[in-house]
Design an enzyme around this catalytic site. Sequence first.
Site, PDB file in Angstrom:
ATOM      1  NE  ARG A 168      -2.125   1.402   3.639  1.00 12.87           N
ATOM      2  CZ  ARG A 168      -2.703   1.562   4.822  1.00 12.87           C
ATOM      3  NH1 ARG A 168      -3.991   1.356   4.959  1.00 12.87           N
ATOM      4  NH2 ARG A 168      -1.988   1.886   5.873  1.00 12.87           N
ATOM      5  CB  SER A 238       1.478   2.268  18.339  1.00  9.68           C
ATOM      6  OG  SER A 238       2.756   2.856  18.511  1.00  9.68           O
ATOM      7  CB  THR A 239      -1.418   6.804  18.507  1.00 11.25           C
ATOM      8  OG1 THR A 239      -2.525   6.476  17.655  1.00 11.25           O
ATOM      9  CG2 THR A 239      -1.434   8.300  18.766  1.00 11.25           C
ATOM     10  CB  VAL A 241       5.630   4.357  17.325  1.00 11.28           C
ATOM     11  CG1 VAL A 241       6.759   4.385  16.290  1.00 11.28           C
ATOM     12  CG2 VAL A 241       5.989   3.402  18.455  1.00 11.28           C
ATOM     13  CD  GLU A 259      -4.004   2.838   8.420  1.00 10.29           C
ATOM     14  OE1 GLU A 259      -4.718   2.066   9.105  1.00 10.29           O
ATOM     15  OE2 GLU A 259      -3.613   2.584   7.280  1.00 10.29           O
ATOM     16  CB  CYS A 293      -5.537  -0.082  12.614  1.00 12.86           C
ATOM     17  SG  CYS A 293      -5.814  -0.183  10.836  1.00 12.86           S
TER      18      CYS A 293
END
Length: 492
Positions: A168, A238-239, A241, A259, A293
């Site tokens: 992606r 993760s948010t 990181v 993302e 997610c």
Amino acid sequence: MIEQNHDLGAGGETALHWIAGSWLGSGSVDESVNPSNGQVLGTFDVGGLEQAKLAVAAARDVFDNTDWAMTPEVRSRALTEMADRLEARKHEVALMLARENGKRLVETTWEVGSAATMLRHSAASALVHTNGRATSSTPGMLIDSQPVARGVAGIITPWNSPVYLTIRAVGPALAAGCTVVVKMPVQTALTNNLLAQVLAESSTLPAGAVNIFTEPHRGGAVHLVESTDVDVISYTGSTNVGRAIAASCAAALKPALLELGGKTPLVVFEDAGLAVAVPTILTALTLMNGQFCCTGSRILVHRDVADEVRDRLRDAIGAVRLGPAEEPTSELGPVVDQASVERLEKIVADATTYADVIVRGGPVTDGPLEGGAFFRPTLLEVDDSDVPIVQEEVFGPVQVMEVFEDEADAIRRANATEFGLAAAVFTQDRARARRVGHAIQAGGMWLNTWGRLTDEFETTGWKQSGLGMVGPHGVEAFQKIKVYAEGLAGHA
């Protein structure tokens, strides 16, 4: 750095890193374990900072010293060839991913097939996203713009969907004219290697245009973020990181496509068709073993149907069949490793001190599945949205239910976390579905369904769930604009 002839499919050799068109190893080796049974699948070379530096240098050289960025037709052919190769080895890659990651084989087969489709979309984008604009609004002056590749793209991929999420980002980056370095996770090291083999089979792709290394720690990833030879970062994870990456990139004014985490609310109104909504909610819990997610980890239910939804879910969750990822009858596979089992058990145990337990799942410690990393699904219920089980991403087969009074209460609860990746609304009232969907702060919205992804539209996170977007316009994240102003002959 050790260079070796390498074919993982012959003789069981150690999986290596693909850098500058060669298979390289550091000499440090670890084992990949099947979470369905705890058995060793094979060995892989442990990469890190050294591999990242070599990969960045290779990607930089191709971008700076070849015509890759200036030949969209070649890039389109390369991406098409990559898609052909991936489709030809789809079952092999999907089987390895199921064995290594724990997702059910039907899910990994979908993932690999979707990745091939994305490569074909990127091949088309390579030809489409080459046009700028032109104007001569000032007499004697021609002004035009041209999209150009940013340069070297650093791509950091998570373990939960490594093939799909790598492609992606890699597809749009190559379509834009970038070269890439991909840092992949050790949890899927053998799958990473098969994917690298597939890309290496593309004769149109220049050696060094794509480089893939696998590391267990942060050294190589940090180098991608901090190196002045890397021009753009794409990260999925993760948010916490993601925030750290954004801060590092901001210091260098380096674009970051992020993302990040999610806490997807599934909002069930009193007029929802429960025959559709409840099985969909169950799928939102079990798909990818809850390690997605967009996992439907929150259920918001109108008070009028709360008892019925609670009873139906209790029965449905209690009947879920756990089993190995390769077993066709399995409805829930293992989580990725034993460390995740222990982490999930602690989260659930802590939550039971303040939440009502509807279904108490947990580790499988006996029977034929005891050797695997299995965690029985769990459903809890709370009144207060401001508790850890609601506010924090769990990343496993754990759901929490809340009861709401009216539409305003549903919206308030849905928006009560820092996340804004996706949400779903179940109601027979289309006007309400759109109204509530508009009010919920999330980049992706499903109405009377869940988990529908398509390559024709973008994926984007709001709030703390990300920056930028992937999809048809994702190519633009890997490009910048150059504007020319040209004085025409005969004019001052």
